[in-house]
Scaffold this motif. Structure first.
Motif, short mmCIF file in Angstrom:
data_model
loop_
_atom_site.label_atom_id
_atom_site.label_comp_id
_atom_site.label_asym_id
_atom_site.label_seq_id
_atom_site.Cartn_x
_atom_site.Cartn_y
_atom_site.Cartn_z
N GLU A 1 -2.00 36.89 -39.37
CA GLU A 1 -1.59 38.07 -38.84
C GLU A 1 0.25 37.57 -39.00
N THR A 2 1.16 38.65 -38.82
CA THR A 2 2.43 38.11 -38.82
C THR A 2 2.86 38.07 -37.18
N ALA A 3 3.69 37.30 -36.87
CA ALA A 3 3.89 37.02 -35.36
C ALA A 3 5.31 36.53 -35.10
N ASP A 4 6.02 36.90 -34.03
CA ASP A 4 7.33 36.49 -33.82
C ASP A 4 7.26 35.00 -32.97
N PHE A 37 9.73 35.60 -37.73
CA PHE A 37 8.33 36.00 -37.81
C PHE A 37 7.67 35.04 -38.89
N ILE A 38 6.54 34.61 -38.44
CA ILE A 38 5.70 33.86 -39.13
C ILE A 38 4.29 34.23 -39.57
N GLU A 39 3.57 34.06 -40.73
CA GLU A 39 2.09 34.39 -40.84
C GLU A 39 1.24 33.19 -40.02
N THR A 40 0.36 33.68 -39.29
CA THR A 40 -0.16 32.67 -38.44
C THR A 40 -1.31 32.96 -37.52
N ASP A 41 -2.01 32.42 -37.03
CA ASP A 41 -3.02 32.83 -35.76
C ASP A 41 -2.11 32.59 -34.60
N ALA A 42 -1.92 33.87 -34.02
CA ALA A 42 -0.87 33.72 -32.86
C ALA A 42 -1.70 33.06 -31.76
N ASN A 43 -2.67 33.45 -31.59
CA ASN A 43 -3.62 32.85 -30.17
C ASN A 43 -3.63 31.15 -30.57
N GLU A 67 12.55 19.86 -23.65
CA GLU A 67 13.32 20.58 -24.45
C GLU A 67 12.31 21.16 -25.77
N ILE A 68 12.54 22.34 -25.87
CA ILE A 68 11.71 23.17 -26.98
C ILE A 68 12.77 23.57 -28.22
N SER A 69 12.34 23.15 -29.42
CA SER A 69 13.31 23.29 -30.32
C SER A 69 12.66 24.03 -31.55
N VAL A 70 13.23 24.97 -32.21
CA VAL A 70 12.85 25.57 -33.58
C VAL A 70 14.06 25.50 -34.47
N THR A 71 13.58 24.77 -35.67
CA THR A 71 14.47 24.54 -36.70
C THR A 71 13.80 25.35 -37.80
N LYS A 72 14.66 25.77 -38.94
CA LYS A 72 14.00 26.36 -40.01
C LYS A 72 14.64 26.33 -41.03
N ASN A 73 14.35 26.32 -42.45
CA ASN A 73 15.12 26.36 -43.66
C ASN A 73 14.33 27.54 -44.48
N GLU A 74 14.45 27.79 -45.69
CA GLU A 74 13.97 28.74 -46.44
C GLU A 74 12.50 28.55 -46.57
N GLU A 75 11.85 27.49 -46.18
CA GLU A 75 10.51 27.29 -46.63
C GLU A 75 9.62 26.83 -45.35
N VAL A 76 10.21 26.14 -44.38
CA VAL A 76 9.64 25.59 -43.32
C VAL A 76 10.40 25.93 -41.85
N ARG A 101 -3.69 17.61 -38.87
CA ARG A 101 -2.27 18.16 -38.95
C ARG A 101 -2.59 19.82 -38.91
N TYR A 102 -1.69 20.24 -38.09
CA TYR A 102 -1.59 21.82 -38.13
C TYR A 102 -0.25 22.32 -38.43
N ARG A 103 -0.31 23.11 -39.60
CA ARG A 103 0.95 23.76 -40.02
C ARG A 103 0.93 25.28 -40.02
N PHE A 104 1.95 26.02 -39.37
CA PHE A 104 1.73 27.25 -39.36
C PHE A 104 1.43 27.91 -40.46
N GLY A 105 0.35 28.68 -40.44
CA GLY A 105 -0.10 29.49 -41.34
C GLY A 105 -1.63 28.79 -42.21
N ALA A 106 -1.51 27.36 -41.98
CA ALA A 106 -2.48 26.73 -42.66
C ALA A 106 -2.71 25.62 -41.95
N GLU A 107 -4.21 25.00 -42.00
CA GLU A 107 -4.70 23.88 -41.32
C GLU A 107 -5.08 22.89 -42.19
N TYR A 108 -4.74 21.64 -42.19
CA TYR A 108 -5.18 20.58 -43.02
C TYR A 108 -5.83 19.54 -42.38
N LEU A 109 -6.94 19.11 -42.77
CA LEU A 109 -7.85 18.22 -42.16
C LEU A 109 -7.73 16.83 -42.83
#
Length: 109
Positions: A1-4, A37-43, A67-76, A101-109
């Motif tokens: 789902e898409t979430a802000d 906006f990201i594609e992720t599991d919002a919950n 401190e809560i920080s959000v950084t972004k570029n074209e891909e991350v 590791r957890y990455r928004f939209g994908a989970e890696y084990l």
């Protein structure tokens, strides 16, 4: 789902507001003033952010800064929660952080 992501962070901050007040913590937010906006599991993201913020409240000294920080570029998009607590012992960092590791939209084990 898409979430802000900014809304997910706001929800997590509301969930931890009482703890932040109880410990007299100063909350600083950077990069969350615009929608991302990201594609992720919002919950799941709310759960992770809430846990990080809760831990920051528990392990910070009274009157400290979180401190809560959000950084972004074209891909991350990256979110960090930083506090003034003692942190994880160096010898424990690699084991606990690299096991999953957890990455928004994908989970890696």
């Amino acid at each position: 789902e898409t979430a802000d992501l900014s809304e997910l962070i706001a929800e997590s901050l509301r969930a931890n507001a009482m703890a932040h007040q109880r410990f007299g913590l100063q909350i600083k937010c950077r990069g969350v003033d615009t929608s991302t906006f990201i594609e992720t599991d919002a919950n799941r993201i709310i759960q992770v952010l809430t846990n990080l913020m809760s831990n920051a409240a528990k392990f910070s000294k009274p009157g400290g800064v979180v401190e809560i920080s959000v950084t972004k570029n074209e891909e991350v998009v990256s979110v960090s929660v930083r506090d003034e607590g003692m942190g994880i012992a160096t010898e424990d960092q690699l084991g606990s952080c690299e096991q999953r590791r957890y990455r928004f939209g994908a989970e890696y084990l």
